[in-house]
Design a protein around this motif. Structure first.
Motif, PDB file in Angstrom:
ATOM      1  N   ARG A 192       0.820  -1.216   0.000  1.00  0.00           N
ATOM      2  CA  ARG A 192       0.000   0.000   0.000  1.00  0.00           C
ATOM      3  C   ARG A 192       0.853   1.265   0.000  1.00  0.00           C
ATOM      4  O   ARG A 192       0.448   2.283  -0.576  1.00  0.00           O
ATOM      5  CB  ARG A 192      -0.922  -0.027   1.220  1.00  0.00           C
ATOM      6  N   VAL A 193       2.030   1.222   0.612  1.00  0.00           N
ATOM      7  CA  VAL A 193       2.801   2.457   0.805  1.00  0.00           C
ATOM      8  C   VAL A 193       4.087   2.505  -0.018  1.00  0.00           C
ATOM      9  O   VAL A 193       4.723   3.560  -0.092  1.00  0.00           O
ATOM     10  CB  VAL A 193       3.157   2.655   2.294  1.00  0.00           C
ATOM     11  N   SER A 194       4.480   1.403  -0.644  1.00  0.00           N
ATOM     12  CA  SER A 194       5.747   1.378  -1.385  1.00  0.00           C
ATOM     13  C   SER A 194       5.561   1.936  -2.793  1.00  0.00           C
ATOM     14  O   SER A 194       4.471   1.853  -3.373  1.00  0.00           O
ATOM     15  CB  SER A 194       6.292  -0.046  -1.464  1.00  0.00           C
ATOM     16  N   PRO A 195       6.632   2.466  -3.382  1.00  0.00           N
ATOM     17  CA  PRO A 195       6.550   3.001  -4.748  1.00  0.00           C
ATOM     18  C   PRO A 195       6.802   1.929  -5.801  1.00  0.00           C
ATOM     19  O   PRO A 195       7.502   0.943  -5.554  1.00  0.00           O
ATOM     20  CB  PRO A 195       7.689   4.031  -4.778  1.00  0.00           C
ATOM     21  N   GLY A 196       6.212   2.108  -6.974  1.00  0.00           N
ATOM     22  CA  GLY A 196       6.564   1.386  -8.182  1.00  0.00           C
ATOM     23  C   GLY A 196       6.744  -0.103  -8.057  1.00  0.00           C
ATOM     24  O   GLY A 196       5.860  -0.848  -7.616  1.00  0.00           O
ATOM     25  N   ASP A 197       7.945  -0.557  -8.467  1.00  0.00           N
ATOM     26  CA  ASP A 197       8.232  -1.993  -8.490  1.00  0.00           C
ATOM     27  C   ASP A 197       8.192  -2.611  -7.102  1.00  0.00           C
ATOM     28  O   ASP A 197       7.862  -3.795  -6.957  1.00  0.00           O
ATOM     29  CB  ASP A 197       9.603  -2.234  -9.118  1.00  0.00           C
ATOM     30  N   GLN A 198       8.548  -1.837  -6.087  1.00  0.00           N
ATOM     31  CA  GLN A 198       8.485  -2.368  -4.725  1.00  0.00           C
ATOM     32  C   GLN A 198       7.044  -2.707  -4.351  1.00  0.00           C
ATOM     33  O   GLN A 198       6.790  -3.740  -3.723  1.00  0.00           O
ATOM     34  CB  GLN A 198       9.062  -1.361  -3.734  1.00  0.00           C
ATOM     35  N   ALA A 199       6.116  -1.843  -4.738  1.00  0.00           N
ATOM     36  CA  ALA A 199       4.707  -2.123  -4.450  1.00  0.00           C
ATOM     37  C   ALA A 199       4.256  -3.390  -5.154  1.00  0.00           C
ATOM     38  O   ALA A 199       3.530  -4.218  -4.583  1.00  0.00           O
ATOM     39  CB  ALA A 199       3.840  -0.942  -4.876  1.00  0.00           C
ATOM     40  N   ALA A 200       4.692  -3.593  -6.413  1.00  0.00           N
ATOM     41  CA  ALA A 200       4.324  -4.801  -7.148  1.00  0.00           C
ATOM     42  C   ALA A 200       4.892  -6.043  -6.469  1.00  0.00           C
ATOM     43  O   ALA A 200       4.216  -7.089  -6.379  1.00  0.00           O
ATOM     44  CB  ALA A 200       4.832  -4.707  -8.581  1.00  0.00           C
ATOM     45  N   HIS A 201       6.139  -5.933  -5.984  1.00  0.00           N
ATOM     46  CA  HIS A 201       6.746  -7.059  -5.266  1.00  0.00           C
ATOM     47  C   HIS A 201       5.927  -7.423  -4.044  1.00  0.00           C
ATOM     48  O   HIS A 201       5.630  -8.615  -3.814  1.00  0.00           O
ATOM     49  CB  HIS A 201       8.175  -6.699  -4.851  1.00  0.00           C
ATOM     50  N   TRP A 202       5.550  -6.431  -3.260  1.00  0.00           N
ATOM     51  CA  TRP A 202       4.835  -6.716  -2.026  1.00  0.00           C
ATOM     52  C   TRP A 202       3.396  -7.155  -2.286  1.00  0.00           C
ATOM     53  O   TRP A 202       2.832  -7.925  -1.508  1.00  0.00           O
ATOM     54  CB  TRP A 202       4.890  -5.516  -1.088  1.00  0.00           C
ATOM     55  N   ARG A 203       2.810  -6.723  -3.417  1.00  0.00           N
ATOM     56  CA  ARG A 203       1.490  -7.238  -3.785  1.00  0.00           C
ATOM     57  C   ARG A 203       1.577  -8.731  -4.099  1.00  0.00           C
ATOM     58  O   ARG A 203       0.727  -9.517  -3.669  1.00  0.00           O
ATOM     59  CB  ARG A 203       0.921  -6.476  -4.984  1.00  0.00           C
ATOM     60  N   ASP A 204       2.619  -9.110  -4.836  1.00  0.00           N
ATOM     61  CA  ASP A 204       2.802 -10.544  -5.117  1.00  0.00           C
ATOM     62  C   ASP A 204       3.027 -11.326  -3.825  1.00  0.00           C
ATOM     63  O   ASP A 204       2.512 -12.446  -3.678  1.00  0.00           O
ATOM     64  CB  ASP A 204       3.986 -10.741  -6.055  1.00  0.00           C
ATOM     65  N   ARG A 205       3.785 -10.759  -2.898  1.00  0.00           N
ATOM     66  CA  ARG A 205       4.035 -11.451  -1.636  1.00  0.00           C
ATOM     67  C   ARG A 205       2.742 -11.601  -0.839  1.00  0.00           C
ATOM     68  O   ARG A 205       2.476 -12.673  -0.267  1.00  0.00           O
ATOM     69  CB  ARG A 205       5.089 -10.693  -0.819  1.00  0.00           C
ATOM     70  N   ALA A 206       1.935 -10.555  -0.782  1.00  0.00           N
ATOM     71  CA  ALA A 206       0.663 -10.642  -0.076  1.00  0.00           C
ATOM     72  C   ALA A 206      -0.247 -11.671  -0.728  1.00  0.00           C
ATOM     73  O   ALA A 206      -0.917 -12.461  -0.041  1.00  0.00           O
ATOM     74  CB  ALA A 206      -0.014  -9.271  -0.041  1.00  0.00           C
ATOM     75  N   ASN A 207      -0.265 -11.696  -2.054  1.00  0.00           N
ATOM     76  CA  ASN A 207      -1.091 -12.679  -2.759  1.00  0.00           C
ATOM     77  C   ASN A 207      -0.621 -14.096  -2.486  1.00  0.00           C
ATOM     78  O   ASN A 207      -1.427 -15.019  -2.337  1.00  0.00           O
ATOM     79  CB  ASN A 207      -1.064 -12.394  -4.263  1.00  0.00           C
ATOM     80  N   LEU A 208       0.692 -14.299  -2.432  1.00  0.00           N
ATOM     81  CA  LEU A 208       1.235 -15.633  -2.147  1.00  0.00           C
ATOM     82  C   LEU A 208       0.866 -16.094  -0.743  1.00  0.00           C
ATOM     83  O   LEU A 208       0.504 -17.260  -0.531  1.00  0.00           O
ATOM     84  CB  LEU A 208       2.754 -15.607  -2.308  1.00  0.00           C
ATOM     85  N   LEU A 209       0.962 -15.188   0.216  1.00  0.00           N
ATOM     86  CA  LEU A 209       0.772 -15.577   1.614  1.00  0.00           C
ATOM     87  C   LEU A 209      -0.689 -15.605   2.049  1.00  0.00           C
ATOM     88  O   LEU A 209      -1.010 -16.216   3.072  1.00  0.00           O
ATOM     89  CB  LEU A 209       1.552 -14.625   2.524  1.00  0.00           C
ATOM     90  N   THR A 210      -1.582 -14.974   1.289  1.00  0.00           N
ATOM     91  CA  THR A 210      -2.989 -14.923   1.710  1.00  0.00           C
ATOM     92  C   THR A 210      -3.609 -16.306   1.883  1.00  0.00           C
ATOM     93  O   THR A 210      -4.239 -16.572   2.918  1.00  0.00           O
ATOM     94  CB  THR A 210      -3.809 -14.065   0.732  1.00  0.00           C
ATOM     95  N   PRO A 211      -3.476 -17.238   0.931  1.00  0.00           N
ATOM     96  CA  PRO A 211      -4.068 -18.565   1.178  1.00  0.00           C
ATOM     97  C   PRO A 211      -3.426 -19.303   2.342  1.00  0.00           C
ATOM     98  O   PRO A 211      -4.086 -20.081   3.033  1.00  0.00           O
ATOM     99  CB  PRO A 211      -3.863 -19.306  -0.159  1.00  0.00           C
TER     100      PRO A 211
END
Length: 284
Positions: free
Chosen positions: A72-91
């Motif tokens: 939510r708070v990171s810029p650019g590619d960092q935000a995309a990285h953390w979105r993928d991490r959140a998606n991986l860990l959600t299940p």
């Protein structure tokens, strides 16, 4: 977090009861009369299993929340990285934590013995309350299929391997820490991450080849596999930060983490027998 909350409540209740309930003799108890059951190794194993699994479920859930915040708070590619991490860990956060809520509450009933089966202690109520959590908001079987079919391909299939590499770095820290008490933790983590990598690449190959049914057959054991492997690393990180946590980390690594190897075998070798035996179930 409902699964984590139930597991924590069940663990606290069971530890308190085990220090009050007296039965049998114990070599390390010097008091009068029978020993509190917390002195017995079998009871200790149940309680430590409850404690370790609860801490792992909490760590996975917090890691998921951490990734959501950074996305939510990171810029650019960092935000995309953390979105993928959140998606991986959600299940993992949803399914593993709620499965653990059920498992730990069941162990809590066991520690209470017959008193856990009746309503007086509250242990049975926790077990009953925990059982709905793996069902609603997407059954845990669906969460596992989502993990394998939609989350393993993130980042061209490489995001999950970056996550595994981060976990492997924690094992390396344990190995070079020179802290007393870790025992065989680093070696056990190494084996778990090797098994996790093998299972992950196997499922990714099935997906790439369009063999979705076979991939789905391994989804539920894979979700538990990656959760236990990650959990071992999270417990180790806790031990590196606070030495009072090392003993629980070692217990998990040397007593429970070996399940990962069996889960890998189910992921890789279980689909054919599942399909063959499943044919006998179908009447519709």
């Amino acid at each position: 977090m409902q699964g984590v909350a139930v597991a924590e409540a069940a663990t606290q209740k069971a530890i308190a009861y085990a220090n009050e309930r007296r039965q049998g003799k114990a070599s390390d108890f010097s008091g009068a009369g029978m020993a509190p059951i917390v002195h017995h190794p079998d009871v200790q194993r149940n309680l430590l299993t409850m404690k370790a699994l609860t801490q792992i479920a909490r760590a996975i859930s917090y890691s998921c929340a951490h990734a959501i915040d950074l996305a939510r708070v990171s810029p650019g590619d960092q935000a995309a990285h953390w979105r993928d991490r959140a998606n991986l860990l959600t299940p993992l956060a949803k399914a593993f934590s709620t499965d653990i809520g059920v498992d730990v509450a069941s162990l809590g009933v066991q520690v209470h013995g017959g008193m856990g089966f009746i309503e007086e202690t509250g242990a049975a109520a926790l077990y009953r309350d925990a059982r709905i959590a793996p069902i609603y908001e997407g059954t845990n079987g669906i969460q596992a299929i989502d993990l394998v079919a939609r989350k393993l391909p993130l980042g061209g299939g490489e995001h999950v391997h970056g996550y595994i590499a981060e976990l492997e770095a924690i094992a390396d820290e344990v190995r070079t820490s020179n802290l007393q008490g870790f025992g065989r933790t680093a070696e056990a983590l190494d084996q778990a991450f090797d098994d996790l990598t093998e299972a992950t690449r196997f499922l990714q190959k099935l997906l790439a080849d369009g063999r979705l049914d076979e991939a789905q057959a391994g989804a539920t054991p894979y979700l538990r596999l990656i959760s236990l492997a990650a959990g071992g690393a999270y417990l180790a990180r806790g031990g590196l930060a606070q030495q009072s946590r090392i003993a629980l980390c070692r217990f998990f690594a040397e007593n429970l983490l070996g399940e990962v190897s069996a889960l890998k075998e189910r992921v890789i070798d279980g689909a054919e027998s599942l399909a063959d035996a499943g044919k006998a179930l179908i009447t519709a």
